[in-house]
Design an enzyme around this catalytic site. Structure first.
Site, short mmCIF file in Angstrom:
data_model
loop_
_atom_site.label_atom_id
_atom_site.label_comp_id
_atom_site.label_asym_id
_atom_site.label_seq_id
_atom_site.Cartn_x
_atom_site.Cartn_y
_atom_site.Cartn_z
CD GLN A 104 -2.69 1.41 2.42
OE1 GLN A 104 -2.12 1.78 3.44
NE2 GLN A 104 -3.99 1.19 2.37
CE1 TYR A 175 -2.92 8.92 8.00
CE2 TYR A 175 -4.40 7.29 7.07
CZ TYR A 175 -3.66 7.76 8.13
OH TYR A 175 -3.64 7.07 9.32
#
Length: 371
Positions: A104, A175
């Site tokens: 990721q 994020y």
């Protein structure tokens, strides 16, 4: 009586990715990478889940080559010879037992983790805020944005070069990518801002396009998304199916093959005012609106949701009947399992064998070590 779980163990294929079942290990930040470099313990951790029957492993968030791209010193890098060498050892261990895995790829933006650690440079974000009205760090220049897009693409290309089977981009949970989506953290007045969600999606679209160009047409690209933010659990980017379609379709058109649709509880309907209390969840609507493959996630196999776990709450094993019902309807294609796999590396094999009574619940104490 527990429902048959056979539907979870159907094969799944997309582009070059061929999976034996529909079970995905959810990405979970563990902060056990000293100096940002994964080692033998990290490789063994992921190998155990591959041996345990998970169809696809998504790594913990691993950050791109940008100043202050992580918010905790134990988060691994996905750049530099030492870190990439560590990740090569991880994927080799996973492949040795027949597993499939994606890193990721991540940038934490202006978020702050629960640590006293402070980056050596200012954190960056679309508008120099961490939440609406809460300044933190600096606003990115257009040159910063261009360099960040290039860094995402470079990390994805490195993932393919190292032998990973696919790659996931972290665009959720408040994020960096998600901070561009959210009006509360993107107040820019240039081409990366705007009054509408599609306008604010330009950064994410450009990231996906550059990643697609870097990995070629046959390497699957997964994009993780959420409505909720760690800064505001009730936040919603798209409040109607039409708004959701306008958000997601350009991302799919740019090259996202799979949308990983994060919810705190997978069984909650996304638009109950449209299709009722048992209606489609986020992943279900994303698949219906775009035609893309989707991953659902959120408190699978446990009695409590994961935010509460950070407050010290334990969870007991729970049945999978709600999940089976949705999977049998093909509401979404894959299901990500998180905390249950920390407590039970062989969760998938036990579920397939009908040995649910042997599964452990989850205690936050399990987060203290990497096993």
């Amino acid at each position: 009586m527990a429902a048959s779980t056979d539907t979870l163990f159907r094969p799944f294929r997309i582009k070059s990715l061929d999976l034996p079942n529909r079970i995905v290990m959810a990405p979970m930040t563990r902060t056990f990478a000293p100096e940002g470099i994964p080692g033998a313990a990290n490789a063994a951790y992921y190998r155990r889940r591959a041996e345990g029957g998970v169809g696809l492993i998504l790594s913990e968030g691993t950050v791109i080559d940008r100043p202050a791209s992580r918010n905790h010193p134990g988060i691994p890098f996905f750049h530099g010879d030492a870190a990439l060498g560590g990740w090569k050892a991880v994927i080799d261990e996973v492949h040795a037992v027949g597993g499939k895995m994606a890193p990721q790829i991540w940038h934490t933006g202006s978020t702050k983790a629960q640590t006293d650690w402070v980056p050596s440079v200012d954190v960056e974000s679309p508008s120099g805020v961490v939440a609406p009205g809460k300044p933190r760090g600096v606003a990115m220049t257009e040159q910063d944005i261009e360099a960040t897009i290039a860094a995402f693409a470079k990390a994805a290309a490195d993932a393919k070069r190292l032998g990973f089977d696919t790659v996931e981009l972290h665009g959720a949970h408040g994020y960096l990518i998600d901070q561009f989506f959210w009006a509360g953290t993107n107040t820019r007045e240039d081409g990366y801002g705007g009054a509408t969600l599609p306008e604010r999606s330009r950064f994410a679209v450009e990231v996906v396009k550059e990643v697609r160009a870097a990995v070629g047409p046959d390497f699957p690209v997964i994009l993780r998304l959420s409505q909720w933010k760690q800064q505001d659990y009730s936040a919603r980017l798209a409040t109607t199916p039409d708004e959701m379609a306008a958000w997601l379709q350009p991302l799919v058109d740019a090259g996202a093959d799979v949308l990983h649709c994060s919810q705190r509880r997978f069984w909650e309907p996304e638009f109950p005012e449209v299709d009722g209390e048992n209606g489609l969840n986020f992943a279900g609507w994303a698949k219906k609106l775009t035609g893309a493959a989707t991953i659902s996630v959120g408190s699978v196999g446990l009695s409590g949701e994961f935010i509460a776990a950070f407050g010290g709450e334990t969870s007991e094993h729970s049945d999978l009947n709600k999940l089976v019902e949705r999977m049998e309807r093909d509401e979404f294609d894959l299901i990500a399992v998180g905390r249950a796999l920390i407590s039970n590396p062989d969760w998938a094999k036990k579920v397939q064998a009908g040995a649910g009574e042997a599964l452990k619940g989850f205690s936050p104490a399990a987060l203290a070590e990497l096993v």
